[in-house]
Design a protein around this motif. Sequence first.
Motif, mmCIF file in Angstrom:
data_model
loop_
_atom_site.group_PDB
_atom_site.id
_atom_site.type_symbol
_atom_site.label_atom_id
_atom_site.label_comp_id
_atom_site.label_asym_id
_atom_site.label_seq_id
_atom_site.Cartn_x
_atom_site.Cartn_y
_atom_site.Cartn_z
ATOM 1 N N MET A 163 0.907 -1.295 0.100
ATOM 2 C CA MET A 163 0.220 0.086 0.001
ATOM 3 C C MET A 163 0.816 1.224 0.077
ATOM 4 S SD MET A 163 -3.042 -1.239 -0.119
ATOM 5 C CE MET A 163 -4.278 0.019 0.562
ATOM 6 N N TRP A 164 0.290 2.287 -0.363
ATOM 7 C CA TRP A 164 0.891 3.594 -0.319
ATOM 8 C C TRP A 164 0.463 4.457 0.617
ATOM 9 C CZ3 TRP A 164 4.646 5.393 -4.099
ATOM 10 C CH2 TRP A 164 4.872 4.351 -5.237
ATOM 11 N N GLY A 165 1.677 5.309 0.968
ATOM 12 C CA GLY A 165 1.300 6.650 2.179
ATOM 13 C C GLY A 165 2.545 7.364 1.875
ATOM 14 N N PHE A 166 2.691 8.569 2.840
ATOM 15 C CA PHE A 166 3.345 9.615 2.552
ATOM 16 C C PHE A 166 4.640 9.492 3.737
ATOM 17 C CE2 PHE A 166 -0.391 10.219 -0.005
ATOM 18 C CZ PHE A 166 0.271 10.794 -0.999
ATOM 19 N N ILE A 167 5.828 9.788 3.609
ATOM 20 C CA ILE A 167 6.750 9.937 4.790
ATOM 21 C C ILE A 167 7.172 11.392 4.850
ATOM 22 C CG2 ILE A 167 7.434 7.508 4.503
ATOM 23 C CD1 ILE A 167 9.725 8.598 3.061
ATOM 24 N N ARG A 168 7.898 11.806 5.984
ATOM 25 C CA ARG A 168 8.578 12.930 5.770
ATOM 26 C C ARG A 168 10.086 12.787 5.610
ATOM 27 N NH1 ARG A 168 5.471 12.730 10.504
ATOM 28 N NH2 ARG A 168 3.723 14.468 10.463
ATOM 29 N N LYS A 169 11.128 13.741 5.652
ATOM 30 C CA LYS A 169 12.226 13.187 5.316
ATOM 31 C C LYS A 169 13.001 12.623 6.701
ATOM 32 C CE LYS A 169 13.794 17.591 4.034
ATOM 33 N NZ LYS A 169 14.525 18.857 3.393
ATOM 34 N N ASN A 170 12.414 12.745 7.800
ATOM 35 C CA ASN A 170 13.173 12.032 8.593
ATOM 36 C C ASN A 170 12.813 10.522 8.732
ATOM 37 O OD1 ASN A 170 10.421 12.171 9.613
ATOM 38 N ND2 ASN A 170 11.088 13.592 11.338
ATOM 39 N N GLY A 171 11.745 10.339 7.794
ATOM 40 C CA GLY A 171 11.380 8.647 7.844
ATOM 41 C C GLY A 171 10.175 8.275 8.508
ATOM 42 N N THR A 172 9.600 9.380 9.407
ATOM 43 C CA THR A 172 8.189 9.323 9.916
ATOM 44 C C THR A 172 7.284 9.220 8.893
ATOM 45 O OG1 THR A 172 8.228 11.524 10.539
ATOM 46 C CG2 THR A 172 9.197 10.082 12.153
ATOM 47 N N TRP A 173 6.225 8.620 9.300
ATOM 48 C CA TRP A 173 4.864 8.597 8.475
ATOM 49 C C TRP A 173 4.243 10.040 8.837
ATOM 50 C CZ3 TRP A 173 4.435 5.237 4.563
ATOM 51 C CH2 TRP A 173 5.102 4.286 4.555
ATOM 52 N N LEU A 174 3.932 10.556 7.698
ATOM 53 C CA LEU A 174 3.014 11.764 7.576
ATOM 54 C C LEU A 174 1.531 11.198 7.405
ATOM 55 C CD1 LEU A 174 2.126 14.843 7.270
ATOM 56 C CD2 LEU A 174 2.304 14.489 4.754
ATOM 57 N N ILE A 175 1.210 10.185 6.423
ATOM 58 C CA ILE A 175 0.016 9.424 6.357
ATOM 59 C C ILE A 175 0.429 7.942 6.018
ATOM 60 C CG2 ILE A 175 -1.940 8.979 4.950
ATOM 61 C CD1 ILE A 175 -1.518 12.265 4.014
ATOM 62 N N LYS A 176 -0.129 6.926 6.916
ATOM 63 C CA LYS A 176 0.536 5.750 6.908
ATOM 64 C C LYS A 176 -0.159 5.002 5.664
ATOM 65 C CE LYS A 176 1.143 4.877 11.899
ATOM 66 N NZ LYS A 176 0.545 4.149 12.927
ATOM 67 N N PRO A 177 0.256 3.863 5.040
ATOM 68 C CA PRO A 177 0.035 3.262 4.006
ATOM 69 C C PRO A 177 -1.421 2.894 4.002
ATOM 70 C CG PRO A 177 2.346 2.543 4.687
ATOM 71 C CD PRO A 177 1.574 3.327 5.788
ATOM 72 N N GLN A 178 -2.142 3.330 3.012
ATOM 73 C CA GLN A 178 -3.513 2.714 2.960
ATOM 74 C C GLN A 178 -4.080 3.160 1.465
ATOM 75 O OE1 GLN A 178 -5.951 6.224 4.818
ATOM 76 N NE2 GLN A 178 -3.859 6.755 5.632
ATOM 77 N N TYR A 179 -3.217 3.235 0.457
ATOM 78 C CA TYR A 179 -3.886 3.699 -0.783
ATOM 79 C C TYR A 179 -3.412 2.502 -1.846
ATOM 80 C CZ TYR A 179 -4.783 7.987 1.746
ATOM 81 O OH TYR A 179 -5.040 8.988 2.509
ATOM 82 N N GLN A 180 -4.080 2.450 -2.901
ATOM 83 C CA GLN A 180 -3.728 1.365 -3.930
ATOM 84 C C GLN A 180 -2.578 2.208 -4.891
ATOM 85 O OE1 GLN A 180 -5.161 -1.508 -4.418
ATOM 86 N NE2 GLN A 180 -6.357 -1.209 -2.745
ATOM 87 N N GLU A 181 -2.678 3.342 -4.986
ATOM 88 C CA GLU A 181 -1.650 4.224 -5.516
ATOM 89 C C GLU A 181 -1.637 5.571 -5.018
ATOM 90 O OE1 GLU A 181 -1.205 3.775 -9.861
ATOM 91 O OE2 GLU A 181 -3.006 2.244 -9.803
ATOM 92 N N ALA A 182 -0.634 6.169 -5.061
ATOM 93 C CA ALA A 182 -0.497 7.756 -4.864
ATOM 94 C C ALA A 182 0.853 8.352 -5.557
ATOM 95 C CB ALA A 182 0.042 7.836 -3.442
ATOM 96 N N LEU A 183 0.621 9.540 -5.924
ATOM 97 C CA LEU A 183 1.446 10.470 -6.518
ATOM 98 C C LEU A 183 1.984 11.385 -5.490
ATOM 99 C CD1 LEU A 183 -0.343 11.062 -9.979
ATOM 100 C CD2 LEU A 183 1.235 9.243 -9.301
ATOM 101 N N ILE A 184 2.513 12.333 -6.041
ATOM 102 C CA ILE A 184 3.175 13.442 -4.938
ATOM 103 C C ILE A 184 2.174 14.731 -4.464
ATOM 104 C CG2 ILE A 184 5.589 12.837 -5.789
ATOM 105 C CD1 ILE A 184 5.262 15.757 -6.952
ATOM 106 N N PHE A 185 2.484 15.222 -3.343
ATOM 107 C CA PHE A 185 1.968 16.529 -3.047
ATOM 108 C C PHE A 185 2.419 17.602 -3.812
ATOM 109 C CE2 PHE A 185 0.465 14.189 0.843
ATOM 110 C CZ PHE A 185 -0.836 14.648 0.789
#
Length: 375
Positions: A163-185
């Motif tokens: 699953m796809w999610g979003f991370i910050r540069k320090n490696g922590t999750w901004l949004i945990k993996p939960q999507y089939q696909e994801a592009l960038i903000f």
Amino acid sequence: MLGRSLLLPAIVLILSQNFLSVSAQAEPGDMLIPYQFDAANSFDNGSATVVKVKQGRPLTGLINHAGEYVLKAQKNTEIYDFRSGLAPIKQGIHWGFINRAGELIIAAEFAKVMHFYHGYAAVLKDGKWGYIDQQGAWLLEPQFERAYRFNSDGIASVKQNGMWGFIRKNGTWLIKPQYQEALIFDEGLAPVKTATAWGYINEKAEFIIPPQFDRALDFETGVAIVNKGEEWWFINKDGSAITEKRYDKLLPFREKMAVIVKDGKHGYINRYGKVIVSPRFDDAWSFSEGLARVEVDAKVGYVDHTGKFVITPQYKWGHSFSEGLAAVTLNYWEYGYIDKQGIMVIKPQFDDAQSFHDGMAAVQKQGKWGYISRQ
């Protein structure tokens, strides 16, 4: 010793000035680098990738404006475009990065790499993706199944456990993996795909535009391209369409105009969805330097932002304008360059020709490529 240390920079300066003087005096179309390459890319900020074939084997290198190798042509090598001062280079089966001087800054040890954005690049090693800085040090060690680039806010989309999610540069999750696909903000919103459709979320994982599209692309200057079935259109950041009309194909906005395609014909709309040029061309490219390349009845011409022909269709082929000139041909085997008034500034004489960049253009004759002057 002091005298010699002062003398060397002086010689270098004189040679530099002489080269600049010769370049400055060159006429449009003058040969600056002789025909010698079997393939040649456009110059970009002082360097260009070229290929020579010897004994049936391609040798790839990097040259400067003087035609000198800053990276010697070598076998089993590929070089991609520079970005942020570094270019991906493939040596054998692995990828690394070189600078414009041809120096290997980051050793070729990765299975795949992406370009650097905002100081970091996604790279694949040992079957996992991670991120490195421009010195090759790990920002985040390999741990993801897929990874896209960081945006200017230091957020990247990654895939983990399917699953796809979003991370910050320090490696922590901004949004945990939960999507089939994801592009960038981009511009505060990111396209994501649920089990049913694409929509757009904010950085709190709230759907600002609910899932409803078969495809959704990044926002750019306040608008994004979306698709459902056979129909394509532009939406604003609140999800509203910039026009109720739907099209068979769209290109992103360039110079505040976008190519639209309907029933096989091409035209242009403005940022507000108003049709500026109704679909009537057989082909149309994005605007560049105030003019757009279009095709009518197998002839290429150029229109302005109102759709008026500045240069009537007459060429068998033509490129977009770059540095004030466009490469065109009347017969497919003799290419020259026209200015924005349609005047042939560099007479047709080349077997093939590319656009001007850095004041130079790659041209081909009798199977070999060299570079000519814009001046």
